[in-house]
Design a protein around this motif. Sequence first.
Motif, PDB file in Angstrom:
ATOM      1  N   ASP A 249     -52.543 -18.814  37.629  1.00 15.45           N
ATOM      2  CA  ASP A 249     -52.836 -17.920  36.508  1.00 15.45           C
ATOM      3  C   ASP A 249     -52.163 -16.567  36.709  1.00 15.45           C
ATOM      4  OD1 ASP A 249     -54.367 -19.942  35.395  1.00 15.45           O
ATOM      5  OD2 ASP A 249     -56.281 -19.056  36.019  1.00 15.45           O
ATOM      6  N   PHE A 250     -52.199 -16.046  37.943  1.00 14.06           N
ATOM      7  CA  PHE A 250     -51.549 -14.763  38.219  1.00 14.06           C
ATOM      8  C   PHE A 250     -50.041 -14.876  38.014  1.00 14.06           C
ATOM      9  CE2 PHE A 250     -49.420 -11.834  41.186  1.00 14.06           C
ATOM     10  CZ  PHE A 250     -49.730 -10.652  40.528  1.00 14.06           C
ATOM     11  N   GLN A 251     -49.455 -15.977  38.459  1.00 10.37           N
ATOM     12  CA  GLN A 251     -48.010 -16.154  38.262  1.00 10.37           C
ATOM     13  C   GLN A 251     -47.669 -16.211  36.770  1.00 10.37           C
ATOM     14  OE1 GLN A 251     -45.822 -15.674  40.627  1.00 10.37           O
ATOM     15  NE2 GLN A 251     -47.567 -15.393  41.998  1.00 10.37           N
ATOM     16  N   ASP A 252     -48.515 -16.871  35.989  1.00 11.72           N
ATOM     17  CA  ASP A 252     -48.303 -16.921  34.540  1.00 11.72           C
ATOM     18  C   ASP A 252     -48.439 -15.531  33.922  1.00 11.72           C
ATOM     19  OD1 ASP A 252     -47.878 -19.667  34.669  1.00 11.72           O
ATOM     20  OD2 ASP A 252     -49.920 -20.176  34.041  1.00 11.72           O
ATOM     21  N   ALA A 253     -49.453 -14.778  34.348  1.00 13.07           N
ATOM     22  CA  ALA A 253     -49.637 -13.410  33.841  1.00 13.07           C
ATOM     23  C   ALA A 253     -48.447 -12.540  34.220  1.00 13.07           C
ATOM     24  CB  ALA A 253     -50.941 -12.814  34.382  1.00 13.07           C
TER      25      ALA A 253
ATOM     26  N   GLY B 143     -56.639  -7.341  29.213  1.00 11.47           N
ATOM     27  CA  GLY B 143     -57.057  -8.312  30.213  1.00 11.47           C
ATOM     28  C   GLY B 143     -56.126  -9.507  30.100  1.00 11.47           C
ATOM     29  N   LEU B 144     -55.155  -9.600  31.009  1.00 11.46           N
ATOM     30  CA  LEU B 144     -54.108 -10.615  30.948  1.00 11.46           C
ATOM     31  C   LEU B 144     -54.457 -11.750  31.894  1.00 11.46           C
ATOM     32  CD1 LEU B 144     -51.489 -10.749  29.285  1.00 11.46           C
ATOM     33  CD2 LEU B 144     -50.296  -9.808  31.252  1.00 11.46           C
ATOM     34  N   SER B 145     -54.918 -12.865  31.338  1.00 10.03           N
ATOM     35  CA  SER B 145     -55.454 -13.971  32.136  1.00 10.03           C
ATOM     36  C   SER B 145     -54.394 -14.945  32.623  1.00 10.03           C
ATOM     37  CB  SER B 145     -56.477 -14.742  31.315  1.00 10.03           C
ATOM     38  OG  SER B 145     -55.820 -15.399  30.238  1.00 10.03           O
ATOM     39  N   GLY B 146     -53.238 -14.926  31.994  1.00  8.38           N
ATOM     40  CA  GLY B 146     -52.235 -15.937  32.261  1.00  8.38           C
ATOM     41  C   GLY B 146     -52.199 -16.987  31.166  1.00  8.38           C
ATOM     42  N   GLY B 147     -53.084 -16.867  30.187  1.00  4.61           N
ATOM     43  CA  GLY B 147     -53.132 -17.804  29.068  1.00  4.61           C
ATOM     44  C   GLY B 147     -52.424 -17.262  27.841  1.00  4.61           C
ATOM     45  N   VAL B 148     -52.268 -18.126  26.855  1.00  4.66           N
ATOM     46  CA  VAL B 148     -51.525 -17.778  25.660  1.00  4.66           C
ATOM     47  C   VAL B 148     -52.245 -16.725  24.815  1.00  4.66           C
ATOM     48  CG1 VAL B 148     -52.433 -19.668  24.231  1.00  4.66           C
ATOM     49  CG2 VAL B 148     -50.170 -18.733  23.741  1.00  4.66           C
ATOM     50  N   ASP B 149     -53.575 -16.752  24.762  1.00  4.91           N
ATOM     51  CA  ASP B 149     -54.309 -15.824  23.896  1.00  4.91           C
ATOM     52  C   ASP B 149     -54.130 -14.374  24.331  1.00  4.91           C
ATOM     53  OD1 ASP B 149     -55.210 -18.050  22.440  1.00  4.91           O
ATOM     54  OD2 ASP B 149     -56.951 -18.273  23.739  1.00  4.91           O
ATOM     55  N   SER B 150     -54.321 -14.099  25.610  1.00  8.07           N
ATOM     56  CA  SER B 150     -54.153 -12.717  26.081  1.00  8.07           C
ATOM     57  C   SER B 150     -52.683 -12.306  26.041  1.00  8.07           C
ATOM     58  CB  SER B 150     -54.744 -12.536  27.480  1.00  8.07           C
ATOM     59  OG  SER B 150     -54.100 -13.356  28.431  1.00  8.07           O
TER      60      SER B 150
ATOM     61  N   LEU C 228     -48.104  -4.727  35.264  1.00 12.52           N
ATOM     62  CA  LEU C 228     -49.245  -5.615  35.482  1.00 12.52           C
ATOM     63  C   LEU C 228     -50.017  -5.124  36.696  1.00 12.52           C
ATOM     64  CD1 LEU C 228     -50.841  -8.181  34.784  1.00 12.52           C
ATOM     65  CD2 LEU C 228     -49.306  -9.438  36.325  1.00 12.52           C
ATOM     66  N   HIS C 229     -51.287  -4.849  36.500  1.00 13.70           N
ATOM     67  CA  HIS C 229     -52.196  -4.450  37.571  1.00 13.70           C
ATOM     68  C   HIS C 229     -53.024  -5.674  37.954  1.00 13.70           C
ATOM     69  CE1 HIS C 229     -51.296  -0.235  36.499  1.00 13.70           C
ATOM     70  NE2 HIS C 229     -51.339  -0.690  35.259  1.00 13.70           N
ATOM     71  N   ARG C 230     -53.460  -5.695  39.197  1.00  9.32           N
ATOM     72  CA  ARG C 230     -54.276  -6.809  39.674  1.00  9.32           C
ATOM     73  C   ARG C 230     -55.507  -6.239  40.370  1.00  9.32           C
ATOM     74  NH1 ARG C 230     -52.019 -11.761  43.453  1.00  9.32           N
ATOM     75  NH2 ARG C 230     -53.836 -13.111  43.172  1.00  9.32           N
TER      76      ARG C 230
ATOM     77  N   PHE D 168     -54.772  -8.225  35.487  1.00  8.36           N
ATOM     78  CA  PHE D 168     -55.184  -9.561  35.901  1.00  8.36           C
ATOM     79  C   PHE D 168     -56.393  -9.406  36.803  1.00  8.36           C
ATOM     80  CE2 PHE D 168     -55.326 -13.149  38.762  1.00  8.36           C
ATOM     81  CZ  PHE D 168     -55.237 -14.211  37.873  1.00  8.36           C
ATOM     82  N   MET D 169     -57.492 -10.065  36.435  1.00  3.57           N
ATOM     83  CA  MET D 169     -58.737  -9.966  37.199  1.00  3.57           C
ATOM     84  C   MET D 169     -58.991 -11.266  37.943  1.00  3.57           C
ATOM     85  SD  MET D 169     -61.140  -8.876  34.017  1.00  3.57           S
ATOM     86  CE  MET D 169     -60.181  -8.733  32.532  1.00  3.57           C
TER      87      MET D 169
END
Length: 185
Positions: A50-54, A8-15, A65-67, A33-34
Amino acid sequence: MSDRVIVGLSGGVDSAVAALLLKEQGWEVHGLFMSNWEEDDDGYCTAAQDFQDARAVAQELAIPLHRASFASEYRERVFQHFLTEHRAGRTPNPDVLCNREIKFGVALRHARRLGATRFATGHYARILHTPAGAELHKARDAAKDQSYFLHAVAIGQLAGTLMPIGDLAKGTVRERARQAGLPVF
Protein backbone atom coordinates in the motif's frame (compact mmCIF):
# COMPACT_ATOMS: atom_id res chain seq x y z
CA MET A 1 -5.41 28.81 -4.07
CA SER A 2 -2.35 28.20 -1.90
CA ASP A 3 -3.91 26.52 1.12
CA ARG A 4 -2.30 23.21 2.02
CA VAL A 5 -4.50 20.15 2.13
CA ILE A 6 -3.22 16.84 3.47
CA VAL A 7 -4.90 13.87 1.79
CA GLY A 8 -5.01 10.56 3.62
CA LEU A 9 -3.33 8.61 0.81
CA SER A 10 -3.97 4.90 1.35
CA GLY A 11 -2.53 3.53 -1.86
CA GLY A 12 -6.01 2.93 -3.28
CA VAL A 13 -7.79 4.50 -6.21
CA ASP A 14 -10.27 6.56 -4.14
CA SER A 15 -7.71 8.57 -2.18
CA ALA A 16 -5.53 8.87 -5.31
CA VAL A 17 -8.38 10.50 -7.24
CA ALA A 18 -9.22 12.70 -4.24
CA ALA A 19 -5.62 14.01 -4.39
CA LEU A 20 -5.84 14.43 -8.17
CA LEU A 21 -9.08 16.42 -7.99
CA LEU A 22 -7.77 18.69 -5.25
CA LYS A 23 -4.57 19.35 -7.19
CA GLU A 24 -6.66 20.21 -10.26
CA GLN A 25 -8.62 22.66 -8.08
CA GLY A 26 -5.39 24.48 -7.19
CA TRP A 27 -4.77 23.23 -3.67
CA GLU A 28 -1.23 22.67 -2.40
CA VAL A 29 -1.66 18.92 -1.96
CA HIS A 30 0.42 16.67 0.29
CA GLY A 31 -0.25 13.00 0.92
CA LEU A 32 -0.19 11.26 4.30
CA PHE A 33 0.23 7.50 4.40
CA MET A 34 -0.85 6.11 7.78
CA SER A 35 0.24 2.78 9.16
CA ASN A 36 -2.38 1.64 11.64
CA TRP A 37 -1.19 -1.89 12.23
CA GLU A 38 2.15 -3.51 13.03
CA GLU A 39 2.75 -5.83 10.13
CA ASP A 40 3.34 -9.52 10.75
CA ASP A 41 5.46 -11.82 8.64
CA ASP A 42 2.42 -13.84 7.57
CA GLY A 43 1.84 -11.67 4.52
CA TYR A 44 -1.77 -10.91 5.48
CA CYS A 45 -1.26 -7.18 5.95
CA THR A 46 -0.44 -5.26 2.81
CA ALA A 47 0.94 -2.06 4.34
CA ALA A 48 4.27 -2.31 2.49
CA GLN A 49 2.55 -2.68 -0.89
CA ASP A 50 0.00 0.00 0.00
CA PHE A 51 2.84 2.41 0.82
CA GLN A 52 4.54 1.64 -2.49
CA ASP A 53 1.25 2.33 -4.29
CA ALA A 54 0.80 5.61 -2.37
CA ARG A 55 4.37 6.57 -3.21
CA ALA A 56 3.80 5.86 -6.91
CA VAL A 57 0.64 8.01 -6.87
CA ALA A 58 2.45 10.85 -5.09
CA GLN A 59 5.27 10.66 -7.62
CA GLU A 60 2.84 10.71 -10.57
CA LEU A 61 1.02 13.73 -9.07
CA ALA A 62 4.31 15.39 -8.04
CA ILE A 63 3.17 15.86 -4.45
CA PRO A 64 5.08 15.30 -1.20
CA LEU A 65 4.21 12.13 0.69
CA HIS A 66 4.47 11.96 4.48
CA ARG A 67 4.39 8.69 6.39
CA ALA A 68 3.25 8.19 9.98
CA SER A 69 2.56 5.20 12.18
CA PHE A 70 -0.52 5.33 14.37
CA ALA A 71 -0.34 1.61 15.22
CA SER A 72 -0.11 2.09 19.00
CA GLU A 73 -3.06 4.51 19.00
CA TYR A 74 -5.04 2.11 16.80
CA ARG A 75 -4.34 -0.84 19.09
CA GLU A 76 -5.25 1.18 22.20
CA ARG A 77 -8.27 3.15 20.94
CA VAL A 78 -9.80 0.85 18.34
CA PHE A 79 -8.63 -2.74 18.51
CA GLN A 80 -8.83 -3.15 22.30
CA HIS A 81 -12.39 -1.81 22.26
CA PHE A 82 -13.23 -4.23 19.44
CA LEU A 83 -11.87 -7.18 21.43
CA THR A 84 -13.73 -6.15 24.60
CA GLU A 85 -17.02 -5.75 22.74
CA HIS A 86 -16.55 -9.01 20.81
CA ARG A 87 -15.87 -10.95 24.02
CA ALA A 88 -19.11 -9.50 25.43
CA GLY A 89 -21.02 -10.99 22.50
CA ARG A 90 -21.43 -7.75 20.58
CA THR A 91 -20.34 -7.14 17.00
CA PRO A 92 -18.67 -3.74 16.85
CA ASN A 93 -17.49 -2.21 13.59
CA PRO A 94 -13.87 -1.09 14.05
CA ASP A 95 -14.06 1.21 11.00
CA VAL A 96 -16.38 3.57 12.89
CA LEU A 97 -13.92 3.97 15.77
CA CYS A 98 -10.93 4.11 13.41
CA ASN A 99 -12.46 7.08 11.62
CA ARG A 100 -13.26 8.90 14.85
CA GLU A 101 -10.11 8.11 16.80
CA ILE A 102 -7.44 7.69 14.14
CA LYS A 103 -8.27 9.33 10.81
CA PHE A 104 -10.15 12.32 12.20
CA GLY A 105 -8.33 12.26 15.53
CA VAL A 106 -4.58 11.64 15.61
CA ALA A 107 -4.09 11.81 11.81
CA LEU A 108 -6.00 15.09 11.58
CA ARG A 109 -3.85 16.58 14.36
CA HIS A 110 -0.73 15.28 12.58
CA ALA A 111 -1.88 16.91 9.33
CA ARG A 112 -2.27 20.24 11.12
CA ARG A 113 1.27 19.92 12.48
CA LEU A 114 2.36 19.47 8.86
CA GLY A 115 0.79 22.83 8.03
CA ALA A 116 -2.54 21.69 6.63
CA THR A 117 -5.45 24.09 6.60
CA ARG A 118 -7.67 21.23 5.42
CA PHE A 119 -7.69 17.44 5.64
CA ALA A 120 -9.07 15.29 2.83
CA THR A 121 -9.99 11.66 2.34
CA GLY A 122 -11.23 9.35 -0.37
CA HIS A 123 -14.44 8.58 1.51
CA TYR A 124 -17.67 8.25 -0.42
CA ALA A 125 -19.59 10.83 1.61
CA ARG A 126 -20.28 14.54 1.40
CA ILE A 127 -19.87 17.45 3.79
CA LEU A 128 -22.41 20.17 3.06
CA HIS A 129 -22.01 23.64 4.51
CA THR A 130 -25.37 25.15 5.38
CA PRO A 131 -26.36 28.30 7.29
CA ALA A 132 -26.73 26.03 10.34
CA GLY A 133 -23.19 24.68 9.90
CA ALA A 134 -21.52 21.64 8.38
CA GLU A 135 -23.58 18.49 7.82
CA LEU A 136 -22.57 14.94 6.94
CA HIS A 137 -24.50 13.58 3.94
CA LYS A 138 -24.58 10.36 1.98
CA ALA A 139 -22.51 9.97 -1.17
CA ARG A 140 -24.23 10.31 -4.53
CA ASP A 141 -23.24 6.68 -5.28
CA ALA A 142 -25.54 4.85 -2.87
CA ALA A 143 -23.74 1.55 -3.50
CA LYS A 144 -20.45 3.03 -2.22
CA ASP A 145 -21.76 5.40 0.47
CA GLN A 146 -19.56 5.45 3.59
CA SER A 147 -21.38 8.09 5.65
CA TYR A 148 -22.34 5.44 8.21
CA PHE A 149 -18.66 4.87 8.99
CA LEU A 150 -18.29 8.61 9.68
CA HIS A 151 -21.37 9.12 11.86
CA ALA A 152 -19.35 9.06 15.11
CA VAL A 153 -16.89 11.75 13.97
CA ALA A 154 -17.60 15.14 15.54
CA ILE A 155 -19.03 17.59 13.03
CA GLY A 156 -16.34 20.09 14.04
CA GLN A 157 -13.72 17.66 12.78
CA LEU A 158 -15.61 17.08 9.55
CA ALA A 159 -16.26 20.79 8.93
CA GLY A 160 -12.70 21.37 7.72
CA THR A 161 -12.55 18.11 5.79
CA LEU A 162 -12.79 17.70 2.04
CA MET A 163 -14.26 14.59 0.45
CA PRO A 164 -13.88 15.32 -3.25
CA ILE A 165 -15.18 11.98 -4.56
CA GLY A 166 -18.47 12.07 -2.63
CA ASP A 167 -20.33 13.27 -5.72
CA LEU A 168 -18.82 10.64 -8.04
CA ALA A 169 -19.68 7.06 -8.92
CA LYS A 170 -16.96 4.45 -8.42
CA GLY A 171 -16.71 3.86 -12.17
CA THR A 172 -16.09 7.56 -12.72
CA VAL A 173 -13.37 7.53 -10.06
CA ARG A 174 -11.61 4.61 -11.77
CA GLU A 175 -11.91 6.30 -15.16
CA ARG A 176 -10.45 9.57 -13.84
CA ALA A 177 -7.51 7.62 -12.40
CA ARG A 178 -6.98 5.81 -15.71
CA GLN A 179 -7.12 9.05 -17.71
CA ALA A 180 -4.61 10.68 -15.37
CA GLY A 181 -2.21 7.75 -15.65
CA LEU A 182 -2.41 6.93 -11.97
CA PRO A 183 -0.90 3.48 -11.39
CA VAL A 184 -3.76 2.36 -9.09
CA PHE A 185 -6.64 2.83 -11.56
